[in-house]
Scaffold this motif. Sequence first.
Motif, PDB file in Angstrom:
ATOM      1  N   UNK A 414      41.012  45.661  37.749  1.00 48.21           N
ATOM      2  CA  UNK A 414      41.682  46.571  38.671  1.00 48.21           C
ATOM      3  C   UNK A 414      43.146  46.761  38.313  1.00 48.21           C
ATOM      4  N   UNK A 415      43.825  45.675  37.971  1.00 53.49           N
ATOM      5  CA  UNK A 415      45.222  45.777  37.540  1.00 53.49           C
ATOM      6  C   UNK A 415      45.325  46.584  36.241  1.00 53.49           C
ATOM      7  N   UNK A 416      44.405  46.335  35.325  1.00 55.64           N
ATOM      8  CA  UNK A 416      44.409  47.062  34.054  1.00 55.64           C
ATOM      9  C   UNK A 416      44.147  48.545  34.283  1.00 55.64           C
ATOM     10  N   UNK A 417      43.247  48.849  35.182  1.00 55.25           N
ATOM     11  CA  UNK A 417      42.946  50.246  35.511  1.00 55.25           C
ATOM     12  C   UNK A 417      44.191  50.961  36.007  1.00 55.25           C
ATOM     13  N   UNK A 418      44.926  50.311  36.906  1.00 50.29           N
ATOM     14  CA  UNK A 418      46.155  50.911  37.432  1.00 50.29           C
ATOM     15  C   UNK A 418      47.196  51.081  36.334  1.00 50.29           C
ATOM     16  N   UNK A 419      47.292  50.118  35.436  1.00 52.73           N
ATOM     17  CA  UNK A 419      48.269  50.203  34.344  1.00 52.73           C
ATOM     18  C   UNK A 419      47.931  51.342  33.389  1.00 52.73           C
TER      19      UNK A 419
END
Length: 431
Positions: A414-419
């Motif tokens: 999820x964090x990677x998706x946002x980044x």
Amino acid sequence: MSSNQQIHQRRLAAASRGVGVMCDFFAERAENATLWDVEGRRFIDFAGGIAVLNTGHRHPKVIAAIEQQLHRFTHTAYQIVPYESAVSLMERLNALVPIDGPVKSALFTTGAEAVENAVKIARAHTGRSAVIAFSAGFHGRTLMGLALTGKVVPYKSGFGPFPAEVYHVPFPAGPQGPSVAASLAALEQLFKSDVDPARVAAIVIEPVQGEGGFNVAPAALLSGLRECCDRHGILLIADEVQTGFGRTGRMFAMEHYPVQPDLIAMAKSLAGGMPLSAVAGKAAIMDAPAPGGLGGTYAANPLAVAASHAVLDIIAEEHLLERSNVLGARLTAFLESRRAQCPALTDVRGLGSMIAAEFADPATGQPSAALAARVQQAALARGLLLLTCGTDGNVIRFLYPLTIDDAQFEEALGHLDAALAQAAQALMQAA
């Protein structure tokens, strides 16, 4: 308790600037795939101490093994007073490495030591001096390691001259790189123009390049190198310092290939965060150096040896080879699904959980370290630690513990998706 900023100022005053530091915060504690800094902030660790923590931070079995050894002894110098735990570890490694026939090992401390000792063993066995490595490869920061390394900045700048008789040929990396045929042709040309193959002791290769960008060696390359080595009496050395112990979905990356090396150098995740490395290979080759020719004061450190036994147990008992493949497939599918929304993400590659994402400027097709750094920094701001790599610095590599639980892995995605979304949006705005 000092703040991150206070410790940072102390670090600038006390530590050589030659040791580059990625983060501006300081670790206080860690558990499995989680780090907390001195101010209590939580981070998901997808750096793994640069591929050292395949079994996670502070695995209970590793802690227990080290604690038990602490109550017995912490150091004798194995080459002065040896101990059974080191012997049994070498027996286990000999049984695990993908090399047929009688195998022997030697234990050291760091990955660079393992690589250098593999070269020493090869020279002792063959009576030859020259060594061949590959462009974009990384083999350590000692002088021989740097000579073998195929990247100048930042590793080799200002540190020459390097040991003589080290030669490089191109590595077939990605769609823009040379073909396998071109790499093998360059090797044959090297024999014609620079070094007689009868003077070559070894060819050193990472089955998957680490610092070079997680470039997977094609099977045809390894087969071609094996044939070349057999034809000329050259040894094939696999540098598995970063690829070993489950990272690629096998215990060793060479298990993905139809040929075997003569020697394997290993370190990093061998001991769960403790400093330990090893060279394993065909017994007749490993016995070439005379007694006393190999060793080191801290080689086979008993605490590290105890940790390594625990690591091997954990990999087997927790089925981490299978886990590596499952997590790697999940990450690869996620990254592939985001390529349409993030056109700067131009390639996804790897084996098992040794996965990389490459970034380039969509308008020019040129590698973009800036875009990779943008994704890395955006992820860090959300509490996800990522590392970059590659000759052009435009690759993000993923080195999460294989012991990470599903919920935290999904949180990290999820964090990677946002980044990735943030980087894509910034790119659109710039256009």
